[in-house]
Write a protein that holds these residues in place. Sequence first.
Motif, PDB file in Angstrom:
ATOM      1  N   UNK A  47       0.805  -1.223   0.000  1.00  0.00           N
ATOM      2  CA  UNK A  47       0.000   0.000   0.000  1.00  0.00           C
ATOM      3  C   UNK A  47       0.838   1.273   0.000  1.00  0.00           C
ATOM      4  N   UNK A  48       2.127   1.187   0.353  1.00  0.00           N
ATOM      5  CA  UNK A  48       2.966   2.386   0.409  1.00  0.00           C
ATOM      6  C   UNK A  48       4.427   1.998   0.276  1.00  0.00           C
ATOM      7  N   UNK A  49       5.221   2.920  -0.263  1.00  0.00           N
ATOM      8  CA  UNK A  49       6.664   2.722  -0.363  1.00  0.00           C
ATOM      9  C   UNK A  49       7.354   4.068  -0.155  1.00  0.00           C
ATOM     10  N   UNK A  50       8.509   4.048   0.488  1.00  0.00           N
ATOM     11  CA  UNK A  50       9.307   5.262   0.681  1.00  0.00           C
ATOM     12  C   UNK A  50      10.776   4.903   0.515  1.00  0.00           C
ATOM     13  N   UNK A  51      11.577   5.884   0.081  1.00  0.00           N
ATOM     14  CA  UNK A  51      12.980   5.638  -0.255  1.00  0.00           C
ATOM     15  C   UNK A  51      13.837   6.764   0.299  1.00  0.00           C
ATOM     16  N   UNK A  52      14.990   6.412   0.880  1.00  0.00           N
ATOM     17  CA  UNK A  52      16.007   7.431   1.157  1.00  0.00           C
ATOM     18  C   UNK A  52      17.305   6.982   0.512  1.00  0.00           C
ATOM     19  N   UNK A  53      18.427   7.530   0.920  1.00  0.00           N
ATOM     20  CA  UNK A  53      19.689   7.246   0.228  1.00  0.00           C
ATOM     21  C   UNK A  53      20.184   5.818   0.438  1.00  0.00           C
ATOM     22  N   UNK A 300       4.947   3.450  -5.712  1.00  0.00           N
ATOM     23  CA  UNK A 300       6.153   3.658  -6.505  1.00  0.00           C
ATOM     24  C   UNK A 300       7.186   4.476  -5.733  1.00  0.00           C
ATOM     25  N   UNK A 301       8.468   4.168  -5.983  1.00  0.00           N
ATOM     26  CA  UNK A 301       9.564   4.969  -5.440  1.00  0.00           C
ATOM     27  C   UNK A 301      10.764   4.874  -6.363  1.00  0.00           C
ATOM     28  N   UNK A 302      11.698   5.796  -6.185  1.00  0.00           N
ATOM     29  CA  UNK A 302      12.930   5.795  -6.973  1.00  0.00           C
ATOM     30  C   UNK A 302      14.108   5.898  -6.015  1.00  0.00           C
ATOM     31  N   UNK A 303      15.016   4.918  -6.097  1.00  0.00           N
ATOM     32  CA  UNK A 303      16.214   4.919  -5.252  1.00  0.00           C
ATOM     33  C   UNK A 303      17.399   5.398  -6.083  1.00  0.00           C
ATOM     34  N   UNK A 304      18.045   6.458  -5.616  1.00  0.00           N
ATOM     35  CA  UNK A 304      19.210   7.013  -6.291  1.00  0.00           C
ATOM     36  C   UNK A 304      20.450   6.658  -5.485  1.00  0.00           C
ATOM     37  N   UNK A 305      21.336   5.867  -6.072  1.00  0.00           N
ATOM     38  CA  UNK A 305      22.562   5.447  -5.401  1.00  0.00           C
ATOM     39  C   UNK A 305      23.564   6.593  -5.476  1.00  0.00           C
ATOM     40  N   UNK A 306      23.411   7.536  -4.565  1.00  0.00           N
ATOM     41  CA  UNK A 306      24.232   8.742  -4.614  1.00  0.00           C
ATOM     42  C   UNK A 306      25.674   8.486  -4.225  1.00  0.00           C
ATOM     43  N   UNK A 307      25.896   7.430  -3.425  1.00  0.00           N
ATOM     44  CA  UNK A 307      27.264   7.133  -3.021  1.00  0.00           C
ATOM     45  C   UNK A 307      28.095   6.555  -4.153  1.00  0.00           C
ATOM     46  N   UNK A 308      27.458   5.659  -4.931  1.00  0.00           N
ATOM     47  CA  UNK A 308      28.189   4.986  -5.999  1.00  0.00           C
ATOM     48  C   UNK A 308      28.351   5.862  -7.228  1.00  0.00           C
TER      49      UNK A 308
END
Length: 389
Positions: A47-53, A300-308
């Motif tokens: 029912x829900x999704x959330x993304x951080x770094x 829906x969510x989008x994960x951005x691999x900011x470290x890599x």
Amino acid sequence: MELVAGSYEQILFGFTVHPEPKAGGDHEQKWTSVADFTHHAHTASLSAVAVNSRFVVTGSKDETIHIYDMKKKVEHGALVHHNGTITCLKFYGNRHLISGAEDGLICVWDVKSWECLKSMKAHKGHVTFLSIHPSGKLALSVGTDKTLRTWNLVEGRSAFIKNIKQNAHIVEWSPSGEKYVVVILNKIDVYQLHTAAISGTITNERRVSSITFLSDSVLAVAGDEEVVRFFDCGSLMCLCEFKAHENRVKDMFSFEIPEHHVLVTASSDGFIKMWKLKSDKTVPPSLLCGVNTNARLTCLGVWLDRGADTKAGPPAPAAPSPVKKKDQARISGNESGDVVQEAAATEPNSQKCGLAGGSDKPAKGSSLLPCKRKTVEMLEKKKRKKKKI
């Protein structure tokens, strides 16, 4: 970069996306999606999704929140405090997660220890949606009790309660925090922070299922239909519309990376699509890529691999407008026919949640509900190691 989407079929999908090298003569750069994982995440629909770094968290009708470490590509554990369908999940930075559910609770979680810092009885009915101000000092929530509630996240308490005429199902701050929108069926009321009054109402053709701000003045709106529309929050006019899917659009997510402003959409038709937005929002976006999950998508969510890949990270956001005490009062300011209550005095021992610099430690004598510690395999391993030592 990874697109993650939940479904009615209890599956969480992950797709890695990256740009293809430009071919000679091509004006538009195409993107490629590669299936990364499919995970049977829950025992009921997501029912829900959330993304951080680092983390992706999912909520479900099975009343649990599951945590996934995207750096290590492992399941990290589950949060089991709620007694109802998880309706909304929001990260604030890399330190805090806020959850809302049909049990009427809003919970604040420490992302480092995964302890529940605060559990607040937010609504008499379900919590249907919540949104955190860009400053991290305030949050808004709506529920099935026909109220819009303002939360002081520094003090960890309710600040104001505003009665509204109908049950709202979405509330969202603008990127600057100078305005917010409240969605009731197919109507979107635009509020200004400095007046707390409705500056105008946007009317969509169908019931609104998802919204996302593309800028401080342009709002993308998806409803129970195949079309996505862009509205100007000032003029309230539709700037453009385009057919995004073959079935209703369930969720949207927008972000910026170098050379691209991207809108991602997920639909009941099973497709996740990435769209390149034009600088002129009266021009429909162009399709970058699409992938078919063969499932009925819900979130829906989008994960951005900011470290890599630092190039994949969005530019630093502009500083949000500061929230003054008088503006906090105005958010739920009295209008004709509205009943407004200030709830600050009802919780004298309320603990600070610390989203904007307060303490993370629970206060002694808190009058709020006691929080259950969740079982996380990583934490249990650490405890066992300490005992052995």
